[in-house]
Design a protein around this motif. Structure first.
Motif, mmCIF file in Angstrom:
data_model
loop_
_atom_site.group_PDB
_atom_site.id
_atom_site.type_symbol
_atom_site.label_atom_id
_atom_site.label_comp_id
_atom_site.label_asym_id
_atom_site.label_seq_id
_atom_site.Cartn_x
_atom_site.Cartn_y
_atom_site.Cartn_z
ATOM 1 N N GLN A 248 15.541 11.250 -7.646
ATOM 2 C CA GLN A 248 16.841 10.589 -7.215
ATOM 3 C C GLN A 248 16.630 9.967 -5.513
ATOM 4 O O GLN A 248 17.064 8.830 -5.275
ATOM 5 C CB GLN A 248 18.171 11.598 -7.148
ATOM 6 C CG GLN A 248 19.540 11.209 -6.935
ATOM 7 C CD GLN A 248 19.632 9.950 -7.858
ATOM 8 O OE1 GLN A 248 19.336 10.300 -9.185
ATOM 9 N NE2 GLN A 248 20.214 8.870 -7.492
ATOM 10 N N GLN A 249 15.823 10.782 -4.904
ATOM 11 C CA GLN A 249 15.477 10.338 -3.373
ATOM 12 C C GLN A 249 14.971 8.999 -3.570
ATOM 13 O O GLN A 249 15.052 8.203 -2.706
ATOM 14 C CB GLN A 249 14.839 11.414 -2.744
ATOM 15 C CG GLN A 249 15.570 12.412 -2.494
ATOM 16 C CD GLN A 249 14.784 13.846 -1.663
ATOM 17 O OE1 GLN A 249 13.910 14.106 -2.324
ATOM 18 N NE2 GLN A 249 15.143 14.167 -0.703
ATOM 19 N N ALA A 250 13.963 8.922 -4.334
ATOM 20 C CA ALA A 250 12.978 7.662 -4.612
ATOM 21 C C ALA A 250 13.662 6.508 -4.967
ATOM 22 O O ALA A 250 13.469 5.446 -4.263
ATOM 23 C CB ALA A 250 11.955 7.797 -5.737
ATOM 24 N N ILE A 251 14.830 6.699 -5.909
ATOM 25 C CA ILE A 251 15.806 5.601 -5.994
ATOM 26 C C ILE A 251 16.495 5.192 -4.854
ATOM 27 O O ILE A 251 16.774 4.075 -4.500
ATOM 28 C CB ILE A 251 16.703 6.049 -7.471
ATOM 29 C CG1 ILE A 251 15.793 6.347 -8.820
ATOM 30 C CG2 ILE A 251 17.828 5.189 -7.575
ATOM 31 C CD1 ILE A 251 16.639 6.947 -9.790
ATOM 32 N N GLU A 252 17.123 6.028 -4.234
ATOM 33 C CA GLU A 252 17.761 5.958 -3.157
ATOM 34 C C GLU A 252 17.286 5.208 -2.194
ATOM 35 O O GLU A 252 17.440 3.991 -1.511
ATOM 36 C CB GLU A 252 18.293 7.220 -2.357
ATOM 37 C CG GLU A 252 19.533 7.680 -2.970
ATOM 38 C CD GLU A 252 19.964 8.957 -2.774
ATOM 39 O OE1 GLU A 252 19.478 9.558 -1.655
ATOM 40 O OE2 GLU A 252 20.704 9.684 -3.369
ATOM 41 N N ILE A 253 15.608 5.445 -1.813
ATOM 42 C CA ILE A 253 14.841 4.781 -1.019
ATOM 43 C C ILE A 253 14.846 3.382 -1.405
ATOM 44 O O ILE A 253 14.788 2.322 -0.560
ATOM 45 C CB ILE A 253 13.639 5.640 -0.788
ATOM 46 C CG1 ILE A 253 13.696 6.880 -0.234
ATOM 47 C CG2 ILE A 253 12.677 4.687 -0.065
ATOM 48 C CD1 ILE A 253 12.696 7.436 0.018
ATOM 49 N N ALA A 254 14.693 2.980 -2.690
ATOM 50 C CA ALA A 254 14.379 1.750 -3.063
ATOM 51 C C ALA A 254 15.631 0.968 -2.881
ATOM 52 O O ALA A 254 15.481 -0.286 -2.521
ATOM 53 C CB ALA A 254 13.865 2.132 -4.581
ATOM 54 N N LEU A 255 16.863 1.447 -3.174
ATOM 55 C CA LEU A 255 18.099 0.836 -3.186
ATOM 56 C C LEU A 255 18.527 0.463 -1.794
ATOM 57 O O LEU A 255 18.934 -0.584 -1.476
ATOM 58 C CB LEU A 255 19.092 1.575 -3.798
ATOM 59 C CG LEU A 255 19.267 1.753 -5.468
ATOM 60 C CD1 LEU A 255 20.267 2.619 -6.011
ATOM 61 C CD2 LEU A 255 19.192 0.210 -6.052
ATOM 62 N N ASN A 256 18.234 1.442 -0.794
ATOM 63 C CA ASN A 256 18.361 1.206 0.530
ATOM 64 C C ASN A 256 17.583 0.005 0.903
ATOM 65 O O ASN A 256 18.181 -0.895 1.746
ATOM 66 C CB ASN A 256 18.013 2.393 1.390
ATOM 67 C CG ASN A 256 19.125 3.179 1.217
ATOM 68 O OD1 ASN A 256 20.246 3.226 1.090
ATOM 69 N ND2 ASN A 256 18.969 4.662 1.773
ATOM 70 N N GLU A 282 7.713 5.324 -9.746
ATOM 71 C CA GLU A 282 7.776 3.826 -9.956
ATOM 72 C C GLU A 282 9.270 3.522 -10.073
ATOM 73 O O GLU A 282 9.613 4.039 -11.060
ATOM 74 C CB GLU A 282 6.898 3.355 -11.071
ATOM 75 C CG GLU A 282 6.645 2.002 -11.015
ATOM 76 C CD GLU A 282 5.963 1.509 -12.364
ATOM 77 O OE1 GLU A 282 4.719 1.966 -12.711
ATOM 78 O OE2 GLU A 282 6.392 0.659 -13.133
ATOM 79 N N VAL A 283 10.054 2.837 -9.245
ATOM 80 C CA VAL A 283 11.443 2.548 -9.423
ATOM 81 C C VAL A 283 11.640 1.163 -9.943
ATOM 82 O O VAL A 283 11.229 0.038 -9.098
ATOM 83 C CB VAL A 283 12.375 2.828 -8.095
ATOM 84 C CG1 VAL A 283 13.521 2.781 -8.233
ATOM 85 C CG2 VAL A 283 11.752 4.079 -7.680
ATOM 86 N N GLU A 327 3.807 0.974 7.145
ATOM 87 C CA GLU A 327 5.308 0.559 7.371
ATOM 88 C C GLU A 327 6.159 0.458 6.195
ATOM 89 O O GLU A 327 5.676 0.054 5.321
ATOM 90 C CB GLU A 327 5.353 -0.697 8.065
ATOM 91 C CG GLU A 327 4.762 -0.659 9.432
ATOM 92 C CD GLU A 327 4.125 -2.206 10.049
ATOM 93 O OE1 GLU A 327 3.172 -1.972 10.555
ATOM 94 O OE2 GLU A 327 4.790 -3.053 9.482
ATOM 95 N N ASP A 328 7.195 1.211 6.363
ATOM 96 C CA ASP A 328 7.968 1.395 5.025
ATOM 97 C C ASP A 328 9.583 0.473 5.280
ATOM 98 O O ASP A 328 10.136 0.364 4.240
ATOM 99 C CB ASP A 328 8.465 2.674 4.801
ATOM 100 C CG ASP A 328 8.816 3.682 5.939
ATOM 101 O OD1 ASP A 328 9.465 4.546 6.017
ATOM 102 O OD2 ASP A 328 8.340 3.026 6.927
ATOM 103 N N ASP A 329 9.504 -0.072 6.624
ATOM 104 C CA ASP A 329 10.798 -0.835 6.362
ATOM 105 C C ASP A 329 10.494 -2.347 6.014
ATOM 106 O O ASP A 329 10.861 -3.301 6.726
ATOM 107 C CB ASP A 329 11.551 -0.743 7.865
ATOM 108 C CG ASP A 329 12.134 0.500 7.849
ATOM 109 O OD1 ASP A 329 11.876 1.142 8.835
ATOM 110 O OD2 ASP A 329 12.724 1.063 6.966
#
Lengths: 333, 188
Positions: A248-256, A282-283, A327-329
C-alpha cells in the motif's frame, strides 16, 4: 628333484641321527621356518594394529554431516560423531577471523550453535528485523537426515527465541549420497539453492541470477509473498517484513509521484519483484490515455525507475525513461 | 651402541647366549643343577657342528658327550664375553680333531647311511646327504647344517663362527647351488 636340497638334507640328517637326538633336531630344524612364520605373523599384526589405529582415528574425525548456516555470510559446521563440532568455516563473512577464534571444535552441537548465534547477533547479522536463517544439512553417514534436521531447527529456534528474536528458520536436509554442499566454490548453500529454485519455479519472471544477489532474509520474504511451496524443507516462523514498506505504501509513493489519487487511475497493480539484487515493488496503473510504471525500492521506498507512456496518439508520444537510484522526486509530465 | 645394548638387555627376554652364560657361570661354581638346561639349549647346534666335522652320526654323539664333560670341567675358565656358543664350539672342534686323529674313519657310503637310518630314506635324501658330506668343505657343511638343522640365522652363524655375515651368506648359497648341481648330474 623338485625338492630343495636343504629340505632333503634336513630330512636325511634327522633320520640318521641317534634316536636321542632325533626329536630335538626335528624341533630345532623347524625353528627357522617357525621364526619366519612368527616374523610374518608379527609384521601382519603390526600392520593390522596400524590399520586399526588409522581406522579408529579417522572414524573419530569422520564427518557425520555438514551443516551450512546461511545468515548472510555462510557458515559451514562439520559435525563428527555424537554431534560434536569438528570445525567451523566462515564463507563470505567480513571478519572471518572472529569466527575462527570462536573455537567451536570439540563442542557439542547445541553449545556451538549458542556460541555462533550469540556472535551473529553481536555482529548484527541476526536481529529482530533480520530474523531469517537458512540451514542446509548434508548427512555423510547413515544418520537419519530428518532427525538431524529437527534437532538443529528446534535448537536454533529455541536459541533465537531466548534472544527475543522471532525465529524464521528454513532447514533442508540431504541424506547421504545426495549432492554434497558446494559452498566452498559457489558460496551458495544447498538450502539457498533450493529456495532459489523454488522461487524461480513459482514465478517465471524471477531468474536465478537476480535471486542470487538477494540475501537470505529477502529471499525468504519473497518466498512467503509468493507462497512458495517448500516440499522437503522445514520452516519455522516467518520472515520479519517490518523492515520493508508495504504494498500500500508503495502504491501511495507512486501515486504521489504522478500527482494522482487512487480513484483517478485504473488497472492498479502492485507486485513485489527483484531487480538487480534489490527487493522492489513494481506498481502499474493507467489513466485515460497514459500508462504508468514505477519501480520502488521495497526497503526505503525510493523510486528507482519510472516510466509513463501516452498510449493513444502515436505522433504525440512522449516517452521517457529514467534511471535514478538516489533522487526520488522525479516526476514526468 | 652401548645404550641400545643395555636397553635391549632390559627390555628383551634373555637370549640363548645370556642364558648359556649364566649356566656356565653356575657350573664354574660347581652347581650342576642347570646341566639339563645347558644340554637342551646346545644339543642340536653342537650335533650339527660336530657332524659337519666328523661326518658320522654315532661318532658325533660320542664326541658330543665328551664335549659336555669338558664344559663342566672347564667352565671356570670361561670368560664371559657374550659368546658362550663360540667357546663351546672351540671345545667341540678340538675334541673332534683329537677324535679324528685317533680313529681314522673313512667317510660313510650311501649304504652305511641307509643302514643307520631309522626311517626309510628316499634316494634323493641319501644322495643329498652323501654329497653334502663328501663334496662340501667343512666350513660349508657347518654353515649349511647350522642353518638347516639347528635353525641358526645367518647372522647367528656369522657371530658364533667368527665369519663375516656376507661370507656366511655367499658360502651358504654357493653350497646349496653346488648340491643342486651335483644332484642334477647324478640323476642324469
Amino acid at each position: 628333484m623338485n625338492n630343495k636340497p636343504q629340505n632333503n638334507l634336513q630330512q636325511a640328517v634327522i633320520k640318521t641321527a641317534p634316536s636321542a637326538m632325533r626329536q630335538a633336531i626335528g624341533t630345532a630344524a623347524t625353528k627357522t621356518q617357525l621364526s619366519t612364520t612368527k616374523r610374518l605373523i608379527y609384521s601382519m599384526l603390526s600392520v593390522m594394529v596400524i590399520m586399526l589405529s588409522i581406522f579408529t582415528f579417522s572414524n573419530q574425525a569422520k564427518v557425520m554431516a555438514y551443516v551450512t548456516i546461511d545468515v548472510n555470510p555462510t557458515f559451514e559446521l562439520k559435525l563428527g560423531r555424537n554431534y560434536q563440532v569438528l570445525n567451523l568455516v566462515a564463507i563470505g563473512a567480513d571478519d572471518t577471523k572472529v569466527y575462527t577464534q570462536l573455537e567451536l571444535s570439540g563442542l557439542p552441537l547445541e553449545d556451538a550453535l549458542i556460541k555462533l548465534i550469540d556472535t551473529l547477533i553481536e555482529k548484527g547479522y541476526l536481529s529482530i528485523q533480520e530474523n531469517s536463517m537458512l540451514i542446509s544439512i548434508d548427512v555423510q553417514d547413515n544418520t537419519n537426515p530428518e532427525d538431524l534436521k529437527i534437532l538443529i531447527t528446534d535448537n536454533v529456534a529455541k536459541i533465537l527465541a531466548s534472544k527475543e528474536i522471532t525465529p524464521n528458520v528454513v532447514t533442508t536436509a540431504t541424506p547421504r549420497g545426495g549432492s554434497k554442499t558446494t559452498v566452498k566454490n559457489t558460496t551458495t548453500s544447498t538450502a539457498k539453492q533450493q529456495l532459489m529454485n523454488a522461487l524461480a519455479k513459482a514465478d517465471s519472471t524471477l531468474t536465478l541470477d537476480q535471486l542470487a544477489k538477494l540475501n537470505i532474509h529477502e529471499l525468504l520474504i519473497l518466498a512467503s509473498l509468493k507462497q512458495v511451496d517448500f516440499s522437503n524443507v522445514t520452516v519455522v516462523g516467518t520472515a520479519n517484513q517490518s523492515g520493508l514498506i508495504t504494498k500500500q505504501q508503495a502504491i501511495e509513493i507512486a501515486l504521489n509521484n504522478a500527482s494522482l489519487t487512487a480513484n483517478q487511475v485504473q488497472e492498479l497493480e502492485a507486485e513485489m519483484e527483484t531487480e538487480d539484487g534489490l527487493m522492489i515493488y513494481e506498481v502499474e496503473f493507467t489513466t485515460n490515455n497514459q500508462e504508468y510504471k514505477y519501480y520502488i525500492n521495497a526497503i526505503n521506498g525510493t523510486i528507482i525507475k519510472n516510466r509513463h507512456e501516452i498510449e493513444k496518439d502515436d505522433e504525440d508520444k512522449t516517452s521517457s525513461d529514467k534511471d535514478d537510484d538516489d533522487e526520488d522526486d522525479e516526476s514526468e509530465d | 651402541m652401548k645404550l641400545i645394548d643395555q636397553l635391549s638387555s632390559t627390555l628383551l627376554p634373555p637370549s640363548t647366549d645370556q642364558k648359556l652364560e649364566a649356566i656356565l657361570q653356575q657350573l664354574a661354581t660347581g652347581d650342576n643343577h642347570e646341566l639339563s638346561h645347558l644340554y637342551e639349549l646346545t644339543q642340536v647346534s653342537l650335533y650339527s657342528y660336530l657332524l659337519a666335522i666328523l661326518r658320522h652320526p654315532n661318532n658325533t654323539a660320542d664326541v658330543q658327550q665328551d664335549v659336555y664333560l669338558m664344559i663342566i670341567e672347564k667352565a671356570h675358565l670361561y670368560v664371559p664375553m657374550g659368546k658362550p656358543m663360540a667357546w663351546i664350539f672351540t671345545i667341540a672342534r678340538n675334541l673332534a680333531y683329537q677324535y679324528q686323529a685317533k680313529n681314522s674313519s673313512s667317510g660313510l657310503t650311501p649304504e652305511d647311511w641307509m643302514s643307520l637310518s631309522h626311517d626309510t630314506l628316499s634316494v634323493e635324501e641319501v644322495l643329498t646327504l652323501q654329497l653334502a658330506m663328501t663334496k662340501l668343505t667343512e666350513e660349508e657343511r657347518q654353515i649349511v647344517l647350522l642353518h638347516t638343522i639347528s635353525g641358526y640365522r645367518h647372522r647367528e652363524i656369522a657371530q658364533t663362527l667368527g665369519i663375516p655375515l656376507a661370507t656366511v651368506l655367499s658360502k651358504y648359497h654357493r653350497a646349496l647351488k653346488k648340491l643342486k648341481q651335483l644332484l642334477k648330474e647324478d640323476f642324469t
